[in-house]
Motif scaffolding. Structure first.
Motif, short mmCIF file in Angstrom:
data_model
loop_
_atom_site.label_atom_id
_atom_site.label_comp_id
_atom_site.label_asym_id
_atom_site.label_seq_id
_atom_site.Cartn_x
_atom_site.Cartn_y
_atom_site.Cartn_z
N GLN A 198 0.83 -1.20 0.00
CA GLN A 198 0.00 0.00 0.00
C GLN A 198 0.87 1.26 0.00
OE1 GLN A 198 -2.82 0.18 3.21
NE2 GLN A 198 -3.81 2.00 2.41
N ALA A 199 1.97 1.24 0.74
CA ALA A 199 2.85 2.41 0.83
C ALA A 199 3.71 2.59 -0.42
CB ALA A 199 3.75 2.30 2.06
N ALA A 200 3.98 1.49 -1.13
CA ALA A 200 4.92 1.54 -2.26
C ALA A 200 4.37 0.78 -3.46
CB ALA A 200 6.26 0.96 -1.83
N PRO A 201 3.23 1.20 -4.00
CA PRO A 201 2.63 0.44 -5.11
C PRO A 201 3.47 0.45 -6.38
CG PRO A 201 1.50 2.54 -4.82
CD PRO A 201 2.45 2.39 -3.66
N ASP A 202 4.37 1.41 -6.53
CA ASP A 202 5.17 1.51 -7.77
C ASP A 202 6.62 1.11 -7.59
OD1 ASP A 202 2.91 2.44 -9.14
OD2 ASP A 202 3.31 4.50 -8.50
N GLY A 203 6.98 0.60 -6.42
CA GLY A 203 8.34 0.12 -6.25
C GLY A 203 8.90 0.33 -4.86
N LEU A 204 9.73 -0.61 -4.46
CA LEU A 204 10.36 -0.61 -3.15
C LEU A 204 11.84 -0.91 -3.32
CD1 LEU A 204 10.19 -0.70 0.00
CD2 LEU A 204 9.64 -3.14 -0.25
N GLN A 205 12.65 -0.09 -2.69
CA GLN A 205 14.10 -0.29 -2.71
C GLN A 205 14.56 -0.36 -1.26
OE1 GLN A 205 16.16 2.98 -4.53
NE2 GLN A 205 18.03 1.81 -4.80
N ILE A 206 15.41 -1.36 -0.95
CA ILE A 206 15.91 -1.53 0.41
C ILE A 206 17.43 -1.66 0.36
CG2 ILE A 206 15.99 -3.04 2.43
CD1 ILE A 206 13.06 -3.70 1.95
N GLU A 207 18.08 -0.97 1.30
CA GLU A 207 19.53 -1.04 1.44
C GLU A 207 19.88 -1.35 2.89
OE1 GLU A 207 23.48 1.84 1.13
OE2 GLU A 207 21.51 2.66 0.69
N TYR A 208 20.70 -2.36 3.09
CA TYR A 208 21.33 -2.60 4.39
C TYR A 208 22.65 -1.84 4.33
CZ TYR A 208 18.05 -6.34 5.59
OH TYR A 208 16.93 -7.06 5.91
N VAL A 209 22.71 -0.70 4.97
CA VAL A 209 23.86 0.19 4.85
C VAL A 209 25.14 -0.54 5.30
CG1 VAL A 209 24.87 2.36 5.64
CG2 VAL A 209 22.42 2.23 5.13
N GLY A 210 26.15 -0.46 4.46
CA GLY A 210 27.43 -1.11 4.74
C GLY A 210 27.53 -2.53 4.22
N ARG A 211 26.46 -3.03 3.63
CA ARG A 211 26.45 -4.41 3.13
C ARG A 211 26.26 -4.48 1.63
NH1 ARG A 211 22.66 -7.67 7.39
NH2 ARG A 211 23.82 -7.13 9.28
N GLY A 212 26.41 -3.38 0.94
CA GLY A 212 26.25 -3.40 -0.50
C GLY A 212 25.17 -2.44 -0.95
N GLY A 222 4.48 7.04 -4.95
CA GLY A 222 4.25 5.63 -5.22
C GLY A 222 5.43 4.72 -4.94
N ARG A 223 6.56 5.30 -4.59
CA ARG A 223 7.77 4.52 -4.36
C ARG A 223 8.29 4.77 -2.94
NH1 ARG A 223 9.95 2.09 -8.54
NH2 ARG A 223 12.04 2.11 -7.64
N LEU A 224 8.98 3.76 -2.42
CA LEU A 224 9.57 3.85 -1.09
C LEU A 224 11.01 3.36 -1.15
CD1 LEU A 224 9.58 4.14 2.02
CD2 LEU A 224 8.43 1.92 2.13
N ALA A 225 11.91 4.14 -0.60
CA ALA A 225 13.31 3.73 -0.43
C ALA A 225 13.60 3.64 1.06
CB ALA A 225 14.25 4.74 -1.10
N VAL A 226 14.15 2.50 1.48
CA VAL A 226 14.43 2.24 2.89
C VAL A 226 15.92 1.97 3.05
CG1 VAL A 226 13.89 0.80 4.89
CG2 VAL A 226 12.14 1.16 3.14
N ARG A 227 16.50 2.54 4.11
CA ARG A 227 17.90 2.29 4.47
C ARG A 227 17.93 1.80 5.90
NH1 ARG A 227 21.97 6.59 3.63
NH2 ARG A 227 23.30 4.88 2.93
#
Length: 117
Positions: free
Chosen positions: A31-45, A106-111
């Motif tokens: 619901q929060a990111a109907p057009d795309g979701l990006q996730i980053e584990y900082v320091g792991r790539g 429509g997009r969410l980026a998470v770190r």
């Protein structure tokens, strides 16, 4: 997206996680990111497609971790969370700082910043 919607999403995904409600957890993200979701584990790539990351997170950690929301700050279309990830049945807790960026509609980026302490 406004501050109250962002807050509602962040609380809903934690509540679903703690209730072992995978459909509710993933549904909150859909619901929060109907057009795309990006996730980053900082320091792991680099950041990557968030959907398989969430599936893997659920499969590997949902039975082991209960999340305590320590602090949530929403400014504009971004949020920062300090969560305490308690390992069930132990006194161990893993502290995280999580940054959520809703600036692209429509997009969410998470770190995720994970204290490896």
């Amino acid at each position: 997206m406004d501050a109250s919607t962002i807050q509602a999403f962040l609380h809903a995904q934690v509540q679903a996680w703690n209730a072992d409600d995978k459909d509710g957890f993933l549904g909150a993200y859909r619901q929060a990111a109907p057009d795309g979701l990006q996730i980053e584990y900082v320091g792991r790539g680099p950041a990557g497609d968030g959907w398989p990351v969430l599936e893997g997170m659920w499969a590997q950690q949902s039975a082991k971790i209960e999340i305590e929301e320590v602090l949530l700050v929403v400014n504009g279309l971004e949020a920062a969370c300090h969560n305490r990830n308690k390992v069930r049945g132990t006194a161990i807790a893993i502290e995280t700082i999580e940054l959520y960026d809703f600036r692209t509609p429509g997009r969410l980026a998470v770190r995720y910043f994970i204290n490896q302490g």
